[in-house]
Design a protein around this motif. Structure first.
Motif, mmCIF file in Angstrom:
data_model
loop_
_atom_site.group_PDB
_atom_site.id
_atom_site.type_symbol
_atom_site.label_atom_id
_atom_site.label_comp_id
_atom_site.label_asym_id
_atom_site.label_seq_id
_atom_site.Cartn_x
_atom_site.Cartn_y
_atom_site.Cartn_z
ATOM 1 N N GLN A 7 0.990 -1.190 0.070
ATOM 2 C CA GLN A 7 -0.115 -0.003 -0.124
ATOM 3 C C GLN A 7 0.922 1.289 0.090
ATOM 4 O OE1 GLN A 7 -2.682 -0.122 3.214
ATOM 5 N NE2 GLN A 7 -4.144 -1.554 2.234
ATOM 6 N N ILE A 8 0.566 2.078 -0.895
ATOM 7 C CA ILE A 8 1.473 3.251 -1.098
ATOM 8 C C ILE A 8 0.466 4.461 -0.983
ATOM 9 C CG2 ILE A 8 2.867 4.584 -2.618
ATOM 10 C CD1 ILE A 8 4.013 1.902 -1.792
ATOM 11 N N GLU A 9 0.902 5.441 -0.040
ATOM 12 C CA GLU A 9 0.154 6.418 0.220
ATOM 13 C C GLU A 9 0.408 7.714 -0.733
ATOM 14 O OE1 GLU A 9 0.401 9.855 3.815
ATOM 15 O OE2 GLU A 9 -0.926 8.029 4.370
ATOM 16 N N VAL A 10 -0.295 8.206 -1.427
ATOM 17 C CA VAL A 10 -0.219 9.050 -2.466
ATOM 18 C C VAL A 10 -1.083 10.378 -2.254
ATOM 19 C CG1 VAL A 10 -0.535 9.650 -4.896
ATOM 20 C CG2 VAL A 10 0.139 7.283 -4.366
ATOM 21 N N ALA A 11 -0.256 11.357 -2.221
ATOM 22 C CA ALA A 11 -0.872 12.792 -1.552
ATOM 23 C C ALA A 11 -0.697 13.746 -2.644
ATOM 24 C CB ALA A 11 -0.017 13.148 -0.333
ATOM 25 N N THR A 12 -1.623 14.549 -2.912
ATOM 26 C CA THR A 12 -1.441 15.574 -3.920
ATOM 27 C C THR A 12 -0.812 16.699 -3.297
ATOM 28 O OG1 THR A 12 -3.562 15.033 -4.809
ATOM 29 C CG2 THR A 12 -2.812 17.310 -5.215
ATOM 30 N N PHE A 13 0.133 17.566 -3.852
ATOM 31 C CA PHE A 13 0.749 18.679 -3.453
ATOM 32 C C PHE A 13 -0.339 19.572 -2.777
ATOM 33 C CE2 PHE A 13 3.949 17.745 -6.955
ATOM 34 C CZ PHE A 13 4.754 17.053 -5.997
ATOM 35 N N THR B 61 -9.466 23.169 5.710
ATOM 36 C CA THR B 61 -9.652 23.120 4.346
ATOM 37 C C THR B 61 -8.249 22.830 3.726
ATOM 38 O OG1 THR B 61 -9.160 25.447 3.941
ATOM 39 C CG2 THR B 61 -11.320 24.791 3.992
ATOM 40 N N VAL B 62 -7.875 22.330 2.605
ATOM 41 C CA VAL B 62 -6.595 22.407 1.739
ATOM 42 C C VAL B 62 -6.878 22.737 0.391
ATOM 43 C CG1 VAL B 62 -5.996 20.106 3.076
ATOM 44 C CG2 VAL B 62 -6.991 20.005 0.869
ATOM 45 N N THR B 63 -5.783 23.137 -0.124
ATOM 46 C CA THR B 63 -5.651 23.657 -1.531
ATOM 47 C C THR B 63 -4.659 23.133 -2.233
ATOM 48 O OG1 THR B 63 -6.490 25.921 -0.878
ATOM 49 C CG2 THR B 63 -5.545 25.839 -2.776
ATOM 50 N N PHE B 64 -4.873 22.448 -3.488
ATOM 51 C CA PHE B 64 -3.908 21.811 -3.998
ATOM 52 C C PHE B 64 -2.861 22.846 -4.678
ATOM 53 C CE2 PHE B 64 -7.288 18.663 -4.948
ATOM 54 C CZ PHE B 64 -6.997 17.920 -3.713
ATOM 55 N N ALA B 65 -1.758 22.411 -4.765
ATOM 56 C CA ALA B 65 -0.448 23.398 -4.853
ATOM 57 C C ALA B 65 0.828 22.944 -5.605
ATOM 58 C CB ALA B 65 -0.054 24.155 -3.294
ATOM 59 N N THR B 66 2.028 23.472 -5.494
ATOM 60 C CA THR B 66 3.012 23.117 -5.776
ATOM 61 C C THR B 66 3.906 22.117 -5.125
ATOM 62 O OG1 THR B 66 4.251 25.140 -5.393
ATOM 63 C CG2 THR B 66 3.250 25.289 -7.449
ATOM 64 N N ALA B 67 4.957 21.755 -5.394
ATOM 65 C CA ALA B 67 5.753 20.912 -4.323
ATOM 66 C C ALA B 67 6.499 21.744 -3.647
ATOM 67 C CB ALA B 67 6.736 19.992 -5.289
#
Length: 436
Positions: free
Chosen positions: A74-80, A94-100
């Motif tokens: 199982q690999i955890e994949v998280a959006t920047f 809240t979270v906002t998708f962003a850059t690395a």
């Protein structure tokens, strides 16, 4: 697991997404350690990740986290992402998708804010994490107070990382830990418990103990430990000092690998000494009558408060309750010794007694005596199969009840002493016993 994570990264990249290894696995790789797991950070949204990996678990999709299964891993994949406000001191509203680069800035410590490109074998460092890693320094990313206010569990995580990595804590980060220590009381007992386990099971546990004390966190998570300070002990048996000094010294004398009940019993074996402290008027002798029994009760209360499971609480209590029995082992009958040694907690009880002695008067004669007894008893089961049972006694005319149980225990003691070894001898012993 690394191959599984690399496969996930290649798949994401082949569909036009940025994807990198992130966090602890990068830190451990640079330290030459085998990571326990591999996390992937990506520009792909959770929906895009799920579309590429059917069957992925979206348990953390609100925070941009998806669990991808590949090759039994199982690999955890998280959006920047960047995080909104932390009203509960644990998770962002809240979270906002962003850059690395923005994603790195919202993480806890610089050594955990690194990325790695496994295909180019390249480290991406936006937070000077490599520099702190080389200096063996734990530093909060950005404003330390803000990092701990966002997620108060980071207070315990900081102590854990400093313990298991053997790192110093950067001064501003340390000051922020001390300033925010009281806030740890708002974190769930289960999460505090999990961090304590990792700290105290690590060979560097004494460092963790000291950091918990010095930061003010111990006062909030295990306040009973502080009460041990200043509780005097009989100097002839405890030349090392008070109960706190004794407990800390014992912790330092444990072997690197220990069971969780053992290390907890070391911490809590004398927890009731403050409550049972008395001084004889005539002799001036310090006593702690009943501290073993009361200590077992208190240990249970403390561990239940921290949400430890019963399979940890119960053996810890047994070790605490019986730790004073060792002073009398040379006077005990073999049957009593065998019953003691047959307890499933015996190895931990012996280990507790050993460091109890080494952390006080240094006398190991009772410990060595029990080792010799273990060798002496090793040729046969400590508790052999019983020779007779209640039905046999009823046939001899006994009535069912408490007395019958006492007789069965007595005949088994005779068996353990080597006085009887066959069913016929046991029945004859009972007949003789009934005539007494």
């Amino acid at each position: 697991m690394f191959k599984a994570a690399s496969h996930v990264i290649r798949t994401l990249r082949s569909h036009g997404h940025q994807a990198l290894l992130a966090g602890g696995c990068v830190r451990d790789f640079l330290l030459g350690k085998e990571p326990k797991d591999y996390d992937v950070a990506t520009s792909a949204t959770p929906q895009q990740v799920v579309a590429l990996f059917p069957g992925a678990l979206t348990v953390g999709a609100h925070f941009g986290v998806v669990i991808v299964k590949h090759d039994h891993h199982q690999i955890e994949v998280a959006t920047f992402r960047t995080d909104g406000s932390y009203k509960d001191g644990r998770r962002p509203e809240t979270v906002t998708f962003a850059t690395a680069e923005e994603d790195a800035q919202r993480r806890d410590f610089t050594v955990n804010g690194l990325f790695r490109d496994p295909e180019e074998d390249r480290i991406i460092d936006y937070v000077n994490g490599q520099e702190d890693l080389a200096a063996k320094l734990l530093r909060a990313i950005g404003d330390a107070s803000q990092r701990f206010a966002e997620d108060r569990l980071r207070l315990m995580r900081a102590i854990r990382f400093a313990t298991v990595l053997g790192f110093e804590i950067e001064p501003a980060t340390w000051q922020a830990i001390c300033d925010h220590a009281e806030a740890i009381t708002t974190v769930s007992a289960e999460r505090i418990r999990d961090e304590l386990i990792k700290i105290f099971l690590h060979p560097n546990r004494l460092r963790g103990f000291d950091l918990l004390m010095d930061s003010g966190l111990m006062e909030r998570v295990l306040p009973e430990i502080l009460v041990l300070k200043g509780v005097e002990q009989p100097p002839q048996w405890h030349p090392e000092g008070d109960v706190f000094v004794h407990t800390r010294l014992m912790l330092s004398l444990l072997p690197e690998q220990v069971s969780l009940p053992l290390v907890l019993s070391v911490l809590l074996h004398d927890i009731a000494k403050p409550a049972t402290f008395t001084v004889d008027e005539g002799t001036g002798r310090i006593r702690f009558n009943g501290h073993d029994k009361l200590g077992a009760e208190m240990a249970g209360d403390i561990l239940r408060r921290l949400k430890f499971p019963n399979d940890i609480i119960e053996p810890t209590q047994v070790a605490v309750e019986h730790h004073m029995a060792f002073k009398d082992v040379k006077k005990m009958r073999n049957s009593t010794l065998k019953r003691m040694m047959a307890r499933p907690t015996w190895d931990d009880e012996m280990a507790l007694h050993r460091v109890d002695c080494l952390g006080s008067n240094g006398l190991l004669d009772n410990y060595e005596f029990m080792k010799e007894k273990a060798e002496e008893f090793s040729q046969a089961p400590l508790i052999p199969q019983t020779l007779i049972n209640g039905r046999d006694l009823i046939e001899l005319g006994w009535q069912a009840g408490k007395k019958m149980g006492e007789v069965l225990t007595a005949v088994q003691n005779a068996q353990l002493e080597g006085l009887v070894s066959t069913r016929e001898e046991a029945l004859a012993w009972v007949k003789a016993y009934s005539l007494q």
